[in-house]
Design a protein around this motif. Structure first.
Motif, PDB file in Angstrom:
ATOM      1  N   GLY A   1       0.795  -1.220   0.000  1.00 59.19           N
ATOM      2  CA  GLY A   1       0.000   0.000   0.000  1.00 59.19           C
ATOM      3  C   GLY A   1       0.823   1.263   0.000  1.00 59.19           C
ATOM      4  N   LYS A   2       2.107   1.146  -0.284  1.00 58.42           N
ATOM      5  CA  LYS A   2       2.971   2.319  -0.371  1.00 58.42           C
ATOM      6  C   LYS A   2       4.165   1.976  -1.249  1.00 58.42           C
ATOM      7  CE  LYS A   2       5.201   1.141   4.042  1.00 58.42           C
ATOM      8  NZ  LYS A   2       5.496   1.639   5.412  1.00 58.42           N
ATOM      9  N   ILE A   3       4.804   3.023  -1.764  1.00 59.84           N
ATOM     10  CA  ILE A   3       5.937   2.836  -2.663  1.00 59.84           C
ATOM     11  C   ILE A   3       7.199   2.607  -1.834  1.00 59.84           C
ATOM     12  CG2 ILE A   3       7.381   3.949  -4.399  1.00 59.84           C
ATOM     13  CD1 ILE A   3       4.891   5.453  -5.345  1.00 59.84           C
ATOM     14  N   ILE A   4       7.863   1.494  -2.093  1.00 57.59           N
ATOM     15  CA  ILE A   4       9.126   1.165  -1.438  1.00 57.59           C
ATOM     16  C   ILE A   4      10.149   0.870  -2.534  1.00 57.59           C
ATOM     17  CG2 ILE A   4      10.334  -0.408   0.114  1.00 57.59           C
ATOM     18  CD1 ILE A   4       7.645  -0.887   1.504  1.00 57.59           C
ATOM     19  N   THR A   5      11.198   1.672  -2.599  1.00 61.56           N
ATOM     20  CA  THR A   5      12.157   1.533  -3.697  1.00 61.56           C
ATOM     21  C   THR A   5      13.597   1.337  -3.237  1.00 61.56           C
ATOM     22  OG1 THR A   5      12.472   3.938  -3.832  1.00 61.56           O
ATOM     23  CG2 THR A   5      10.737   2.973  -5.215  1.00 61.56           C
ATOM     24  N   ILE A   6      13.891   1.575  -1.971  1.00 60.39           N
ATOM     25  CA  ILE A   6      15.280   1.493  -1.498  1.00 60.39           C
ATOM     26  C   ILE A   6      15.647   0.060  -1.132  1.00 60.39           C
ATOM     27  CG2 ILE A   6      16.836   2.146   0.381  1.00 60.39           C
ATOM     28  CD1 ILE A   6      16.001   4.860   0.240  1.00 60.39           C
ATOM     29  N   ARG A   7      16.783  -0.381  -1.640  1.00 60.83           N
ATOM     30  CA  ARG A   7      17.307  -1.691  -1.259  1.00 60.83           C
ATOM     31  C   ARG A   7      17.704  -1.654   0.216  1.00 60.83           C
ATOM     32  NH1 ARG A   7      19.736  -0.396  -6.348  1.00 60.83           N
ATOM     33  NH2 ARG A   7      18.978  -1.763  -8.023  1.00 60.83           N
ATOM     34  N   PRO A   8      17.561  -2.776   0.935  1.00 61.20           N
ATOM     35  CA  PRO A   8      17.860  -2.796   2.378  1.00 61.20           C
ATOM     36  C   PRO A   8      19.248  -2.266   2.707  1.00 61.20           C
ATOM     37  CG  PRO A   8      16.741  -4.813   1.744  1.00 61.20           C
ATOM     38  CD  PRO A   8      17.024  -4.068   0.465  1.00 61.20           C
TER      39      PRO A   8
ATOM     40  N   SER B   1      12.744  10.455   5.399  1.00 61.57           N
ATOM     41  CA  SER B   1      11.932  10.508   4.187  1.00 61.57           C
ATOM     42  C   SER B   1      11.554  11.957   3.864  1.00 61.57           C
ATOM     43  CB  SER B   1      10.672   9.677   4.361  1.00 61.57           C
ATOM     44  OG  SER B   1       9.883  10.191   5.409  1.00 61.57           O
ATOM     45  N   TYR B   2      10.969  12.150   2.704  1.00 62.73           N
ATOM     46  CA  TYR B   2      10.611  13.500   2.267  1.00 62.73           C
ATOM     47  C   TYR B   2       9.328  14.015   2.904  1.00 62.73           C
ATOM     48  CZ  TYR B   2       7.525  10.915  -0.946  1.00 62.73           C
ATOM     49  OH  TYR B   2       6.590  10.075  -1.476  1.00 62.73           O
ATOM     50  N   GLY B   3       8.628  13.161   3.624  1.00 62.31           N
ATOM     51  CA  GLY B   3       7.393  13.592   4.271  1.00 62.31           C
ATOM     52  C   GLY B   3       7.001  12.636   5.373  1.00 62.31           C
ATOM     53  N   ALA B   4       6.188  13.099   6.292  1.00 63.64           N
ATOM     54  CA  ALA B   4       5.744  12.259   7.406  1.00 63.64           C
ATOM     55  C   ALA B   4       5.015  11.026   6.893  1.00 63.64           C
ATOM     56  CB  ALA B   4       4.836  13.067   8.324  1.00 63.64           C
ATOM     57  N   GLY B   5       5.407   9.870   7.398  1.00 62.94           N
ATOM     58  CA  GLY B   5       4.747   8.638   7.000  1.00 62.94           C
ATOM     59  C   GLY B   5       5.154   8.114   5.645  1.00 62.94           C
ATOM     60  N   ARG B   6       6.128   8.757   5.002  1.00 65.68           N
ATOM     61  CA  ARG B   6       6.578   8.322   3.682  1.00 65.68           C
ATOM     62  C   ARG B   6       7.859   7.492   3.806  1.00 65.68           C
ATOM     63  NH1 ARG B   6       2.512   9.341  -0.006  1.00 65.68           N
ATOM     64  NH2 ARG B   6       1.637  11.419   0.378  1.00 65.68           N
ATOM     65  N   PRO B   7       8.019   6.498   2.938  1.00 64.97           N
ATOM     66  CA  PRO B   7       9.270   5.742   2.972  1.00 64.97           C
ATOM     67  C   PRO B   7      10.416   6.572   2.404  1.00 64.97           C
ATOM     68  CG  PRO B   7       7.906   5.022   1.142  1.00 64.97           C
ATOM     69  CD  PRO B   7       7.078   5.981   1.933  1.00 64.97           C
ATOM     70  N   ARG B   8      11.638   6.174   2.718  1.00 66.50           N
ATOM     71  CA  ARG B   8      12.797   6.845   2.139  1.00 66.50           C
ATOM     72  C   ARG B   8      12.823   6.620   0.634  1.00 66.50           C
ATOM     73  NH1 ARG B   8      15.253   4.961   7.073  1.00 66.50           N
ATOM     74  NH2 ARG B   8      16.195   6.666   8.262  1.00 66.50           N
ATOM     75  N   THR B   9      13.417   7.570  -0.079  1.00 68.78           N
ATOM     76  CA  THR B   9      13.623   7.436  -1.518  1.00 68.78           C
ATOM     77  C   THR B   9      15.090   7.696  -1.829  1.00 68.78           C
ATOM     78  OG1 THR B   9      13.034   9.764  -1.826  1.00 68.78           O
ATOM     79  CG2 THR B   9      11.273   8.140  -2.135  1.00 68.78           C
ATOM     80  N   TYR B  10      15.499   7.273  -3.021  1.00 72.00           N
ATOM     81  CA  TYR B  10      16.857   7.567  -3.475  1.00 72.00           C
ATOM     82  C   TYR B  10      16.973   9.026  -3.914  1.00 72.00           C
ATOM     83  CZ  TYR B  10      18.291   2.629  -3.571  1.00 72.00           C
ATOM     84  OH  TYR B  10      18.623   1.342  -3.235  1.00 72.00           O
ATOM     85  N   VAL B  11      16.073   9.448  -4.814  1.00 68.97           N
ATOM     86  CA  VAL B  11      16.190  10.801  -5.362  1.00 68.97           C
ATOM     87  C   VAL B  11      14.887  11.600  -5.321  1.00 68.97           C
ATOM     88  CG1 VAL B  11      18.138  10.253  -6.879  1.00 68.97           C
ATOM     89  CG2 VAL B  11      15.800   9.920  -7.722  1.00 68.97           C
TER      90      VAL B  11
ATOM     91  N   ARG C   1      12.081  13.880  -4.588  1.00 72.09           N
ATOM     92  CA  ARG C   1      11.890  14.980  -3.632  1.00 72.09           C
ATOM     93  C   ARG C   1      13.068  15.135  -2.678  1.00 72.09           C
ATOM     94  NH1 ARG C   1       5.857  15.593  -1.340  1.00 72.09           N
ATOM     95  NH2 ARG C   1       6.936  17.350  -0.370  1.00 72.09           N
ATOM     96  N   ARG C   2      14.273  14.870  -3.180  1.00 76.71           N
ATOM     97  CA  ARG C   2      15.477  15.024  -2.361  1.00 76.71           C
ATOM     98  C   ARG C   2      16.448  16.023  -2.983  1.00 76.71           C
ATOM     99  NH1 ARG C   2      18.911  11.278  -1.337  1.00 76.71           N
ATOM    100  NH2 ARG C   2      19.311  12.060   0.768  1.00 76.71           N
ATOM    101  N   ALA C   3      15.956  16.957  -3.762  1.00 74.86           N
ATOM    102  CA  ALA C   3      16.823  17.950  -4.405  1.00 74.86           C
ATOM    103  C   ALA C   3      17.654  18.694  -3.358  1.00 74.86           C
ATOM    104  CB  ALA C   3      15.986  18.949  -5.199  1.00 74.86           C
ATOM    105  N   GLY C   4      18.962  18.800  -3.649  1.00 79.10           N
ATOM    106  CA  GLY C   4      19.862  19.508  -2.757  1.00 79.10           C
ATOM    107  C   GLY C   4      20.406  18.671  -1.620  1.00 79.10           C
ATOM    108  N   ARG C   5      19.926  17.445  -1.472  1.00 77.61           N
ATOM    109  CA  ARG C   5      20.395  16.565  -0.410  1.00 77.61           C
ATOM    110  C   ARG C   5      21.396  15.562  -0.989  1.00 77.61           C
ATOM    111  NH1 ARG C   5      14.553  15.156   2.149  1.00 77.61           N
ATOM    112  NH2 ARG C   5      15.707  14.233   3.897  1.00 77.61           N
ATOM    113  N   PRO C   6      22.236  14.981  -0.159  1.00 82.10           N
ATOM    114  CA  PRO C   6      23.277  14.086  -0.673  1.00 82.10           C
ATOM    115  C   PRO C   6      22.723  12.750  -1.162  1.00 82.10           C
ATOM    116  CG  PRO C   6      23.347  14.132   1.719  1.00 82.10           C
ATOM    117  CD  PRO C   6      22.372  15.188   1.298  1.00 82.10           C
ATOM    118  N   CYS C   7      23.264  12.302  -2.274  1.00 83.73           N
ATOM    119  CA  CYS C   7      22.899  10.985  -2.800  1.00 83.73           C
ATOM    120  C   CYS C   7      23.234   9.920  -1.754  1.00 83.73           C
ATOM    121  CB  CYS C   7      23.666  10.721  -4.092  1.00 83.73           C
ATOM    122  SG  CYS C   7      23.444   9.053  -4.755  1.00 83.73           S
ATOM    123  N   ARG C   8      22.362   8.964  -1.580  1.00 85.21           N
ATOM    124  CA  ARG C   8      22.574   7.920  -0.585  1.00 85.21           C
ATOM    125  C   ARG C   8      23.712   6.978  -0.972  1.00 85.21           C
ATOM    126  NH1 ARG C   8      18.366   8.293   2.943  1.00 85.21           N
ATOM    127  NH2 ARG C   8      16.365   9.090   2.165  1.00 85.21           N
ATOM    128  N   ILE C   9      24.117   7.000  -2.235  1.00 86.53           N
ATOM    129  CA  ILE C   9      25.175   6.108  -2.688  1.00 86.53           C
ATOM    130  C   ILE C   9      26.518   6.823  -2.787  1.00 86.53           C
ATOM    131  CG2 ILE C   9      25.913   4.536  -4.521  1.00 86.53           C
ATOM    132  CD1 ILE C   9      23.397   3.668  -2.951  1.00 86.53           C
TER     133      ILE C   9
END
Length: 265
Positions: free
Chosen positions: A206-213, A221-231, A233-241
């Protein structure tokens, strides 16, 4: 706008709650009164989704076509339902549950012929078992249009929205500006398989999950109750990789996010 997994979850819910039995149908708002009268009391034989289109198939070969658009939403209650509140376009009442639809872009009666015409204009749906990825590849492999645009083109494939578009391209190191014709078949096959898996997770969870463990760390995350994302809504933030600043642009009037290092080509 809801992405394709949301519509498939709705279709499964409506099939479970209303399928195989007569349904009371009305239009408290009045904008679907004539359509509701045609199907009121009929058996809902099947609810299914094609991308962002929801289809309720009733006996007598009548079909309700629904597109939620930006503002459409179903709200559910147990029976007996409260009096309608607000602009309820469609009310469905079954034995145990009822649901109200507000704010859809489309809520209309279709014939089989109209549905066939609609589906002929749509690309394959990664969530459906009958989807043919080659149908999408034929368009992508001949197009000079950016792959970031093609993934959102409903004539190419359906159900992919802004989140899946941004995240799937990052996961495969593909620059969103790369022309479709510059992808090779192996890249497309890998992208499609991954997209199928991710969107099916969306249906189940029931939600989008895209990050590998192994990458599930760093800032929130980019919003309350939202899963983390790679890119997304993360403009200006450091790439997770790689730690490089995530970039933002606008492509075909939609926000676009990508990492210039991990998605250099």
């Amino acid at each position: 706008m809801p992405e394709g997994h949301t519509l498939h979850r709705l279709a499964r819910l409506h099939q479970r709650r209303f399928g195989g039995a007569p349904v009371e149908v009305s239009s408290p708002q009045g904008r679907f009164t004539s359509g509701a009268a045609l199907i009121d009391g009929l058996v809902l034989e099947r609810a299914e989704a094609w991308g962002k289109h929801l289809l309720h198939r009733y006996e007598s070969d009548l079909i309700v076509h629904i597109h939620l658009g930006l503002y459409g939403k179903f709200s559910d209650q147990t029976v007996p339902m409260d009096e309608p509140v607000g602009a309820v376009r469609l009310r469905m009442v079954g034995e145990k549950y009822g649901t109200d639809l507000r704010g859809p872009t489309a809520c209309e009666i279709y014939t089989d012929q109209q549905v066939d015409s609609l589906l002929a204009r749509l690309g394959p749906d990664p969530i459906r078992k009958d989807a043919d990825p080659e149908q999408a590849w034929k368009r992508i492999s001949k197009s000079r249009t950016a792959i970031g645009t093609l993934l959102m083109d409903q004539k190419v494939l359906v159900g992919v929205g802004n989140v899946y578009r941004a995240e799937i391209l990052f996961r495969h190191g593909i620059n969103p500006m790369r022309p479709g014709k510059d992808l090779d078949h192996a890249e497309w096959d890998a992208l499609w398989i991954d997209l199928v898996d991710l969107m099916k997770i969306g249906v189940r969870k029931g939600k989008i999950i895209t990050i590998r463990p192994e990458d599930d760390h760093g800032d929130g995350s980019y919003g309350a109750g939202r899963p983390r994302t790679y890119v997304y809504r993360r403009a200006g933030r450091p790439c997770r990789i790689c730690g490089t600043e995530i970039l933002h642009s606008v492509m075909q009037a939609r926000n676009l996010f990508w990492c210039p290092v991990c998605q250099a080509t």
